[in-house]
Enzyme design. Structure first.
Site, PDB file in Angstrom:
ATOM      1  N   TYR A 205     -39.189 -10.436 -10.933  1.00  0.00           N
ATOM      2  CA  TYR A 205     -39.574  -9.434 -11.922  1.00  0.00           C
ATOM      3  C   TYR A 205     -40.965  -8.872 -11.599  1.00  0.00           C
ATOM      4  O   TYR A 205     -41.586  -9.247 -10.602  1.00  0.00           O
ATOM      5  CB  TYR A 205     -39.477 -10.017 -13.329  1.00  0.00           C
ATOM      6  CG  TYR A 205     -38.051 -10.362 -13.695  1.00  0.00           C
ATOM      7  CD1 TYR A 205     -37.116  -9.361 -13.938  1.00  0.00           C
ATOM      8  CD2 TYR A 205     -37.615 -11.682 -13.725  1.00  0.00           C
ATOM      9  CE1 TYR A 205     -35.799  -9.657 -14.233  1.00  0.00           C
ATOM     10  CE2 TYR A 205     -36.300 -11.993 -14.012  1.00  0.00           C
ATOM     11  CZ  TYR A 205     -35.394 -10.978 -14.262  1.00  0.00           C
ATOM     12  OH  TYR A 205     -34.080 -11.270 -14.539  1.00  0.00           O
TER      13      TYR A 205
ATOM     14  N   ARG B 190     -44.647 -18.663 -15.703  1.00  0.00           N
ATOM     15  CA  ARG B 190     -43.436 -18.949 -14.921  1.00  0.00           C
ATOM     16  C   ARG B 190     -43.687 -18.480 -13.499  1.00  0.00           C
ATOM     17  O   ARG B 190     -43.940 -17.288 -13.257  1.00  0.00           O
ATOM     18  CB  ARG B 190     -42.245 -18.218 -15.535  1.00  0.00           C
ATOM     19  CG  ARG B 190     -40.906 -18.504 -14.862  1.00  0.00           C
ATOM     20  CD  ARG B 190     -40.368 -19.850 -15.217  1.00  0.00           C
ATOM     21  NE  ARG B 190     -38.910 -19.897 -15.166  1.00  0.00           N
ATOM     22  CZ  ARG B 190     -38.197 -20.967 -14.865  1.00  0.00           C
ATOM     23  NH1 ARG B 190     -38.827 -22.096 -14.568  1.00  0.00           N
ATOM     24  NH2 ARG B 190     -36.892 -20.940 -14.878  1.00  0.00           N
TER      25      ARG B 190
ATOM     26  N   GLY C  96     -32.132 -25.384 -18.367  1.00  0.00           N
ATOM     27  CA  GLY C  96     -31.535 -24.129 -18.804  1.00  0.00           C
ATOM     28  C   GLY C  96     -30.088 -24.323 -19.163  1.00  0.00           C
ATOM     29  O   GLY C  96     -29.711 -24.447 -20.332  1.00  0.00           O
ATOM     30  N   ARG C  97     -29.236 -24.403 -18.141  1.00  0.00           N
ATOM     31  CA  ARG C  97     -27.797 -24.507 -18.399  1.00  0.00           C
ATOM     32  C   ARG C  97     -27.420 -25.818 -19.087  1.00  0.00           C
ATOM     33  O   ARG C  97     -26.452 -25.855 -19.847  1.00  0.00           O
ATOM     34  CB  ARG C  97     -27.039 -24.348 -17.080  1.00  0.00           C
ATOM     35  CG  ARG C  97     -27.067 -22.915 -16.566  1.00  0.00           C
ATOM     36  CD  ARG C  97     -26.456 -22.793 -15.193  1.00  0.00           C
ATOM     37  NE  ARG C  97     -27.245 -23.508 -14.203  1.00  0.00           N
ATOM     38  CZ  ARG C  97     -26.859 -23.653 -12.941  1.00  0.00           C
ATOM     39  NH1 ARG C  97     -25.692 -23.164 -12.537  1.00  0.00           N
ATOM     40  NH2 ARG C  97     -27.624 -24.301 -12.075  1.00  0.00           N
TER      41      ARG C  97
ATOM     42  N   CYS D   3     -19.539 -20.602 -21.768  1.00  0.00           N
ATOM     43  CA  CYS D   3     -19.698 -21.826 -21.000  1.00  0.00           C
ATOM     44  C   CYS D   3     -18.351 -22.476 -20.768  1.00  0.00           C
ATOM     45  O   CYS D   3     -17.572 -22.663 -21.706  1.00  0.00           O
ATOM     46  CB  CYS D   3     -20.636 -22.801 -21.720  1.00  0.00           C
ATOM     47  SG  CYS D   3     -20.905 -24.342 -20.834  1.00  0.00           S
TER      48      CYS D   3
ATOM     49  N   ALA E  28      -7.334 -27.637 -21.968  1.00  0.00           N
ATOM     50  CA  ALA E  28      -7.022 -26.825 -23.144  1.00  0.00           C
ATOM     51  C   ALA E  28      -6.426 -27.691 -24.251  1.00  0.00           C
ATOM     52  O   ALA E  28      -6.797 -27.576 -25.419  1.00  0.00           O
ATOM     53  CB  ALA E  28      -6.071 -25.697 -22.778  1.00  0.00           C
TER      54      ALA E  28
ATOM     55  N   GLU F 210       0.908 -36.356 -23.388  1.00  0.00           N
ATOM     56  CA  GLU F 210       0.773 -35.921 -21.998  1.00  0.00           C
ATOM     57  C   GLU F 210       1.866 -36.574 -21.161  1.00  0.00           C
ATOM     58  O   GLU F 210       2.013 -37.794 -21.167  1.00  0.00           O
ATOM     59  CB  GLU F 210      -0.607 -36.287 -21.451  1.00  0.00           C
ATOM     60  CG  GLU F 210      -0.762 -36.192 -19.945  1.00  0.00           C
ATOM     61  CD  GLU F 210      -0.395 -34.825 -19.383  1.00  0.00           C
ATOM     62  OE1 GLU F 210       0.255 -34.789 -18.315  1.00  0.00           O
ATOM     63  OE2 GLU F 210      -0.731 -33.793 -20.011  1.00  0.00           O
TER      64      GLU F 210
ATOM     65  N   GLN G 196      -4.432 -29.705 -14.427  1.00  0.00           N
ATOM     66  CA  GLN G 196      -4.823 -29.068 -13.177  1.00  0.00           C
ATOM     67  C   GLN G 196      -6.336 -29.015 -13.001  1.00  0.00           C
ATOM     68  O   GLN G 196      -6.824 -28.830 -11.877  1.00  0.00           O
ATOM     69  CB  GLN G 196      -4.232 -27.654 -13.101  1.00  0.00           C
ATOM     70  CG  GLN G 196      -2.722 -27.645 -12.973  1.00  0.00           C
ATOM     71  CD  GLN G 196      -2.199 -26.292 -12.517  1.00  0.00           C
ATOM     72  OE1 GLN G 196      -2.730 -25.670 -11.614  1.00  0.00           O
ATOM     73  NE2 GLN G 196      -1.124 -25.847 -13.158  1.00  0.00           N
TER      74      GLN G 196
END
Length: 656
Positions: free
Chosen positions: A175, A223, A322-323, A366, A397, A416, A424
């Protein structure tokens, strides 16, 4: 156990209750005009409740023409103060502190975002925007530079008035302030260019102006990109060590050290799982050696033991996440209370966070936390009517649906057909560098157990099961199955499915061809190449991989080169033999020969055999995840297959 993490630290006049802070990450939860929304407040509030020592806002623009993204926070006018005051009040009410990050996009924004031509220290375009003539920047005049300095100062005054506890001046990640300091982007020949001190002048003038506005006691953080990771032509640690000394002399109270910029290949601020935990901490340590103020360390730190080790090693004084704060806003509380197994771990997929931002400033999501961005919606108030619910399918899911429904008070059972959970998604953890994907499966299994949800593995759910169980609702999350293309030779014994290779039920020979260059095909190829196999990938589209996020794909492509994976795009497969694949490319028929096996990775289709059978048997039947619509390759490139499936399953369970 985590004494270092939970020891207080003082930054200027501010004392943090622990060493865990969130780093600034764009959310795109503000409105199109940069005004704070309730969605943004809910998002920040959830993290304030999570026990962090300090939160950081996302990049907040100091100028109307300096906004870096659509829907980024803005504070260049007094009209934005009321919204920001709501943010700080919410954070303070929940026992945390909050720092606002101030920045100007410079050459790293675009005409489409600001409506005007970019400005920068020099008329050198950002590499990621160089192909767009509209985004070539105009060189700032000295008078305009002084006005920019004033923009930072005026915005700092507003930030203090809005109730922020600290200000972070963004001098990193490409930046405007970094653009002045980096020899890569600054080609000026006046007092703002050339020498180290001249290139530092703009940053130091901004700090001085901000300090005059906020007073001597107000905490200021800087930063800092320690290196652009591109050699002598760009910013390197030798210069940034010197800058760190100048920053401390100028009155900065802490340095938040990072690496890279948005134009640094493979080292954008949010790196994928292919990059090691704490990858930039050696550079952080170099900064810490030359200053006496606190230094923040960050860089894919997603585990409390890794964080504690960083502090004990002396490489940093504060841990920035952060994440990891997106995946689990309760991370500090869970660590402090010994609930480590309940932490939702960031897997470094780059799909919903970095990926959404790069896809036109879409609000972040996310893969492992479907609540992100919906904190005000998913409040888990008890359901008005308690139901007996069966969830069919133990992939991510189905597990998400069962967890959400149980948290709302329903009686839930999960069925299941196979002997384990994960579906998967468990295959996604097999390719190189993706081992952390298993953490979601492990977390879901632990959460189901914690919530008391009966899980029946090895149990096939049928119409008779539904009748006997007398369920009020059934959620069908039966997933998807591989597509078998209509190609001559697909039924040969030498032909295998990628799914079978990744779940270790098929063991290909020394030389293999993979048909399909989407993520499944590309990652299967990477997996096999790491086992010293010769691998050829054929794809009918014009690139391999055809989808996925830039960060992970950068490392995958580099990995292909290291392991000599042969990539053949624009190839239409005509037929398969026992030891060859015949394909057409540019109108010419060619062959890959000497094969031991051919592996199919064409895509998946929804598998949902029960919906019609349960009609009239169960009052409410909901289809969730891939069972509703298997996410094919094109859609996967936009949003990520697991992200969509997980979020859809969670929503189905929440609203059952």
């Amino acid at each position: 156990m985590f004494d270092s993490l939970f020891s207080p630290i003082t930054i200027g006049s501010m004392t943090l209750k622990n060493r865990l802070v969130t780093t600034a990450m764009e959310s795109c939860y503000c409105d199109d005009n940069g005004v704070v929304t309730q969605r943004y407040i809910d998002y920040v509030t959830a993290r304030a409740r999570g026990g962090w020592g300090m939160l950081s806002t996302e990049l907040t623009s100091v100028s109307k023409t300096g906004r870096a993204f659509y829907r980024c926070c803005e504070l260049w006018d007094d009209k934005f103060i009321p919204g920001h005051r709501k943010v700080t009040e919410a954070v303070h009410a929940n026992g945390s502190k909050i720092c606002i990050q101030l920045a100007h996009g410079g050459r790293q924004t675009g005409f489409a975002v600001t409506g005007v031509q970019n400005v920068a220290p020099s008329a050198v375009p950002c590499p990621v925007r160089a192909n767009n003539p509209a985004d070539v920047p105009r060189e700032l005049t000295v008078g305009e530079i002084q006005e920019l300095v004033n923009d930072f100062a005026r915005t700092a005054r507003r930030a203090k008035e809005a109730g922020y506890d600290a200000i972070e001046i963004h001098g990193a990640h490409g930046y405007m302030i970094q653009q002045f300091f980096s020899p890569f982007s600054n080609k000026r020949t006046d007092q703002y260019g050339g020498s180290l001190r001249n290139r530092a002048r703009f940053a130091l003038e901004v700090i001085a102006a901000v300090r005059r506005e906020v007073g001597e006691d107000f905490p200021l953080i800087y930063r800092l990109t320690t290196t652009e990771m591109m050699g002598a032509a760009r910013l390197e640690i030798g210069d940034t060590r010197a800058l760190a000394i100048m920053l401390e002399e100028a009155g900065i109270n802490a340095i938040n050290a990072s690496v890279g910029s948005h134009s640094t290949a493979g080292f954008t601020p949010n790196v994928p799982a292919a990059v090691a935990h704490g990858y930039n901490l050696d550079y952080t340590e170099e900064i810490k050696k030359v200053v006496s103020i606190p230094v923040f360390g960050n860089g894919r730190i997603n585990d409390p033991y890794i964080a504690e080790a960083v502090l004990r090693s002396g490489k940093a004084d504060v841990i920035g996440m952060g994440r990891a704060s997106l995946t689990d806003p309760e991370f500090p509380n869970k660590v402090r209370e010994g609930r480590i197994d309940e932490i939702v771990t960031c897997v470094g997929c780059s799909q919903g966070c970095t990926g959404n931002i790069k896809r036109g400033s879409t609000p972040i999501e996310c893969l492992v936390n479907p609540i992100l961005g919906h904190e005000g919606e998913y409040t888990f108030q008890p359901a008005e009517k308690k139901k007996k619910v069966a969830v069919v399918g133990g992939g991510i899911a189905g597990c998400a649906a069962a967890i959400a429904a149980r948290r709302r008070g329903h009686d839930v059972e999960l069925f299941e057909k196979s002997d384990r959970l994960g579906g998967q998604f468990s295959l996604a953890a097999v390719p190189p560098t993706k081992q952390e994907y298993t953490t979601l499966i492990v977390w879901q299994e632990n959460e189901l157990n914690r919530l008391g949800v009966p899980v029946h593995c090895g149990a096939e759910f049928t119409k008779e099961t539904a009748v006997e169980g007398r369920y009020d609702a059934v959620i069908l999350a039966t997933g998807a199955v591989p597509i078998i293309p209509r190609i001559e030779g697909v039924d040969l014994p030498e032909v295998m499915l990628a799914n079978d290779v990744l779940n270790f039920t098929a063991n290909p020979g020394r030389r293999v061809a993979v048909i399909g260059g989407g993520l499944v095909g590309a990652e299967t190829a990477a997996f096999l190449s790491h086992q010293s196999r010769e691998v050829v990938v054929l794809e009918m589209r014009d690139k391999i991989p055809t989808e996925g996020e830039p960060g992970p794909n950068y490392y995958m492509t580099r990995d292909f080169a290291v392991h000599n994976v042969e990539l053949i795009p624009d190839a239409t497969v005509k037929r398969i033999t026992a030891d060859s694949v015949i394909y057409e490319k540019n109108g010419v028929e060619q062959a890959v020969t000497g094969l031991n096996n051919t592996i199919l990775a064409i895509g998946s289709r929804a598998y949902n055999p029960l919906e019609s059978e349960l009609a009239g048997v169960v009052e409410k039947v909901v289809v969730a995840g891939d069972a509703e619509q298997a996410v094919m390759s094109g859609e996967a490139g936009k949003n990520g297959r697991g992200l969509i499936s997980h979020a859809h399953g969670f929503r189905a369970g929440y609203y059952i």
